[in-house]
Write a protein that holds these residues in place. Structure first.
Motif, PDB file in Angstrom:
ATOM      1  N   ALA A  34       0.825  -1.210   0.000  1.00 32.85           N
ATOM      2  CA  ALA A  34       0.000   0.000   0.000  1.00 32.85           C
ATOM      3  C   ALA A  34       0.856   1.256   0.000  1.00 32.85           C
ATOM      4  O   ALA A  34       0.471   2.295  -0.538  1.00 32.85           O
ATOM      5  CB  ALA A  34      -0.935  -0.007   1.206  1.00 32.85           C
ATOM      6  N   TRP A  39       0.458   3.687  -6.607  1.00 36.88           N
ATOM      7  CA  TRP A  39      -0.908   3.436  -7.076  1.00 36.88           C
ATOM      8  C   TRP A  39      -1.560   4.683  -7.672  1.00 36.88           C
ATOM      9  O   TRP A  39      -2.610   4.590  -8.310  1.00 36.88           O
ATOM     10  CB  TRP A  39      -1.783   2.918  -5.916  1.00 36.88           C
ATOM     11  CG  TRP A  39      -1.294   1.649  -5.314  1.00 36.88           C
ATOM     12  CD1 TRP A  39      -0.819   1.458  -4.047  1.00 36.88           C
ATOM     13  CD2 TRP A  39      -1.248   0.350  -5.933  1.00 36.88           C
ATOM     14  NE1 TRP A  39      -0.462   0.147  -3.834  1.00 36.88           N
ATOM     15  CE2 TRP A  39      -0.716  -0.554  -4.978  1.00 36.88           C
ATOM     16  CE3 TRP A  39      -1.590  -0.122  -7.200  1.00 36.88           C
ATOM     17  CZ2 TRP A  39      -0.528  -1.907  -5.259  1.00 36.88           C
ATOM     18  CZ3 TRP A  39      -1.406  -1.468  -7.485  1.00 36.88           C
ATOM     19  CH2 TRP A  39      -0.887  -2.340  -6.526  1.00 36.88           C
ATOM     20  N   GLU A  40      -0.973   5.842  -7.450  1.00 39.38           N
ATOM     21  CA  GLU A  40      -1.630   7.090  -7.812  1.00 39.38           C
ATOM     22  C   GLU A  40      -1.359   7.539  -9.241  1.00 39.38           C
ATOM     23  O   GLU A  40      -2.230   8.105  -9.896  1.00 39.38           O
ATOM     24  CB  GLU A  40      -1.194   8.212  -6.842  1.00 39.38           C
ATOM     25  CG  GLU A  40      -1.493   7.915  -5.379  1.00 39.38           C
ATOM     26  CD  GLU A  40      -2.964   7.611  -5.146  1.00 39.38           C
ATOM     27  OE1 GLU A  40      -3.810   8.295  -5.765  1.00 39.38           O
ATOM     28  OE2 GLU A  40      -3.275   6.702  -4.359  1.00 39.38           O
ATOM     29  N   ARG A 123      -1.363  -9.946   1.718  1.00 38.69           N
ATOM     30  CA  ARG A 123      -0.908  -8.676   1.135  1.00 38.69           C
ATOM     31  C   ARG A 123      -0.642  -8.821  -0.356  1.00 38.69           C
ATOM     32  O   ARG A 123      -0.965  -7.938  -1.149  1.00 38.69           O
ATOM     33  CB  ARG A 123       0.350  -8.174   1.853  1.00 38.69           C
ATOM     34  CG  ARG A 123       0.114  -7.691   3.267  1.00 38.69           C
ATOM     35  CD  ARG A 123       1.307  -6.884   3.767  1.00 38.69           C
ATOM     36  NE  ARG A 123       2.547  -7.638   3.697  1.00 38.69           N
ATOM     37  CZ  ARG A 123       2.982  -8.482   4.629  1.00 38.69           C
ATOM     38  NH1 ARG A 123       2.271  -8.660   5.729  1.00 38.69           N
ATOM     39  NH2 ARG A 123       4.127  -9.120   4.483  1.00 38.69           N
ATOM     40  N   ILE A 126      -3.948  -8.836  -2.372  1.00 41.69           N
ATOM     41  CA  ILE A 126      -4.503  -7.487  -2.500  1.00 41.69           C
ATOM     42  C   ILE A 126      -3.671  -6.680  -3.504  1.00 41.69           C
ATOM     43  O   ILE A 126      -4.212  -5.951  -4.346  1.00 41.69           O
ATOM     44  CB  ILE A 126      -4.540  -6.782  -1.132  1.00 41.69           C
ATOM     45  CG1 ILE A 126      -5.505  -7.512  -0.193  1.00 41.69           C
ATOM     46  CG2 ILE A 126      -4.952  -5.317  -1.286  1.00 41.69           C
ATOM     47  CD1 ILE A 126      -5.406  -7.069   1.259  1.00 41.69           C
ATOM     48  N   MET A 127      -2.357  -6.821  -3.422  1.00 49.39           N
ATOM     49  CA  MET A 127      -1.450  -6.116  -4.340  1.00 49.39           C
ATOM     50  C   MET A 127      -1.722  -6.541  -5.789  1.00 49.39           C
ATOM     51  O   MET A 127      -1.809  -5.691  -6.693  1.00 49.39           O
ATOM     52  CB  MET A 127      -0.002  -6.427  -3.951  1.00 49.39           C
ATOM     53  CG  MET A 127       1.047  -5.849  -4.873  1.00 49.39           C
ATOM     54  SD  MET A 127       2.739  -6.138  -4.259  1.00 49.39           S
ATOM     55  CE  MET A 127       2.905  -7.924  -4.519  1.00 49.39           C
ATOM     56  N   ALA A 129      -4.474  -7.792  -6.975  1.00 54.29           N
ATOM     57  CA  ALA A 129      -5.815  -7.339  -7.362  1.00 54.29           C
ATOM     58  C   ALA A 129      -5.789  -5.866  -7.768  1.00 54.29           C
ATOM     59  O   ALA A 129      -6.368  -5.476  -8.798  1.00 54.29           O
ATOM     60  CB  ALA A 129      -6.788  -7.564  -6.208  1.00 54.29           C
ATOM     61  N   ARG A 130      -5.117  -5.047  -6.975  1.00 54.61           N
ATOM     62  CA  ARG A 130      -5.019  -3.624  -7.307  1.00 54.61           C
ATOM     63  C   ARG A 130      -4.208  -3.423  -8.586  1.00 54.61           C
ATOM     64  O   ARG A 130      -4.521  -2.542  -9.399  1.00 54.61           O
ATOM     65  CB  ARG A 130      -4.373  -2.859  -6.151  1.00 54.61           C
ATOM     66  CG  ARG A 130      -5.220  -2.804  -4.893  1.00 54.61           C
ATOM     67  CD  ARG A 130      -4.577  -1.942  -3.816  1.00 54.61           C
ATOM     68  NE  ARG A 130      -4.584  -0.524  -4.181  1.00 54.61           N
ATOM     69  CZ  ARG A 130      -4.107   0.443  -3.399  1.00 54.61           C
ATOM     70  NH1 ARG A 130      -3.571   0.127  -2.212  1.00 54.61           N
ATOM     71  NH2 ARG A 130      -4.148   1.708  -3.779  1.00 54.61           N
ATOM     72  N   GLY A 131      -3.176  -4.248  -8.770  1.00 51.42           N
ATOM     73  CA  GLY A 131      -2.357  -4.151  -9.972  1.00 51.42           C
ATOM     74  C   GLY A 131      -3.145  -4.478 -11.225  1.00 51.42           C
ATOM     75  O   GLY A 131      -3.052  -3.782 -12.238  1.00 51.42           O
ATOM     76  N   ALA A 133      -6.347  -4.247 -11.635  1.00 50.37           N
ATOM     77  CA  ALA A 133      -7.307  -3.168 -11.871  1.00 50.37           C
ATOM     78  C   ALA A 133      -6.616  -1.969 -12.516  1.00 50.37           C
ATOM     79  O   ALA A 133      -7.158  -1.342 -13.441  1.00 50.37           O
ATOM     80  CB  ALA A 133      -7.971  -2.759 -10.558  1.00 50.37           C
ATOM     81  N   LYS A 134      -5.406  -1.653 -12.060  1.00 46.95           N
ATOM     82  CA  LYS A 134      -4.691  -0.511 -12.629  1.00 46.95           C
ATOM     83  C   LYS A 134      -4.270  -0.784 -14.072  1.00 46.95           C
ATOM     84  O   LYS A 134      -4.141   0.159 -14.875  1.00 46.95           O
ATOM     85  CB  LYS A 134      -3.470  -0.170 -11.767  1.00 46.95           C
ATOM     86  CG  LYS A 134      -2.764   1.106 -12.233  1.00 46.95           C
ATOM     87  CD  LYS A 134      -1.784   1.652 -11.217  1.00 46.95           C
ATOM     88  CE  LYS A 134      -1.123   2.910 -11.756  1.00 46.95           C
ATOM     89  NZ  LYS A 134      -0.252   3.576 -10.771  1.00 46.95           N
TER      90      LYS A 134
END
Length: 303
Positions: A34, A39-40, A123, A126-127, A129-131, A133-134
């Motif tokens: 996180a 991520w931004e 972790r 989640i990492m 999953a966010r990756g 999506a990005k």
């Protein structure tokens, strides 16, 4: 598994020593995705999602016909598919490890390491999953058959089969991601994700190797034959599920042609085989590379 740890009066075993070293390593070299991953910053589509050479179509006539933009989009979708498959298997892994250490001695370093590994995997999932999506990818999942086989595997697999299967999945990912994290053509946040996973999974693989050896110490030939087949079957379904056929349509390609060319792609098969050379050497030394098991590894292009 029956723990070899019997309390503070017992002499530390090799297994205790390995677990204790891994715990110390996790205290000094672990990451919070996180905070560590950018991520931004919006996705820069001038970058690939994987090293191009690792694309399932690299080296085919279809790849040569694609525009650079299509090639980059394909590798981004493939990276997201690998991440989604990683989440699926990490959820299986967590359940197997939790079941294995249920009601065991919590003062055992291996017990504490098992919980540390599960925390890492949470972790990582989640990492990933966010990756994904990005990378602007949908939720890629294995086929319904593979999902149900995974459900059976996580429920029934035990001992060396569970840990050797964990090792197979992580070893294949490890070699891919070591290439991707060093490749400046890959989008920077994906390189960071790969670096985190490689560093932390190196500890998981060491523990899986140790557990596999420990569980097999007293195993007879029949058990070795059965467990070798179980591990090889799991490896086949994991590796062949890494890249969903849906990635091709989402990259704007003809999925039927793409699947045909990917299946015939000798370059990609060669990469998979070379990435598994050390793994196959370990499985052979452990007595898990039987004739029947080899059939599955060859079908998955791992040997």
């Amino acid at each position: 598994m029956t723990s070899t740890h019997t309390g503070s009066a017992a002499a530390p075993t090799r297994r205790d020593d390995v677990a204790s070293r891994l715990l110390r390593s996790s205290e000094t070299l672990s990451f919070d995705p996180a905070q560590e991953v950018d991520w931004e910053t919006p996705l820069d589509t001038n970058f690939h999602g994987t090293s191009p050479e690792w694309s399932t179509l690299y080296g085919t006539s279809y790849w040569d016909e694609m525009t650079p933009e299509q090639q980059r989009e394909l590798t981004r979708q493939e990276a997201a598919s690998v991440a989604s498959t990683g989440i699926w298997f990490e959820m299986i892994l967590q359940q197997m490890v939790l079941r294995d250490f249920y009601a065991k001695d919590p003062t055992d370093p291996a017990f504490q390491w098992a919980l540390t590994e599960i925390a890492d995997e949470c972790r990582h999932s989640i990492m990933f999953a966010r990756g994904a999506a990005k990378l602007r990818a949908p939720a890629y999942r294995p086929s319904r058959l593979v999902v149900e086989l995974g459900r059976a595997f996580k429920t029934l697999a035990f001992g060396e089969a569970a840990y050797a299967a964990i090792l197979v999945a992580e070893e294949v990912l490890d070699v891919m991601q070591r290439d991707w994290m060093r490749d400046e053509r890959v989008v920077p946040f994906v390189r960071t994700v790969n670096n985190i996973h490689v560093v932390e999974e190196s500890r998981h693989m060491k523990f899986a190797r140790e557990e596999t050896r420990t569980r097999l110490a007293g195993a007879g030939p029949v058990r070795r034959q059965i467990q070798a087949l179980v591990v090889a079957g799991a490896a086949y379904f994991i590796v062949t599920s890494m890249v969903s056929r849906k990635v091709y349509a989402n990259a704007g390609l003809d999925p039927d042609r793409a699947v045909r060319e990917a299946k015939r792609n000798e370059h990609h098969k060669s990469l998979l085989r070379s990435s598994c050379a050390g793994l196959m050497e370990f499985l052979n030394s452990a007595g898990l590379l039987t004739k029947a098991a080899t059939w599955f590894y060859k079908r998955a292009n791992l040997i």
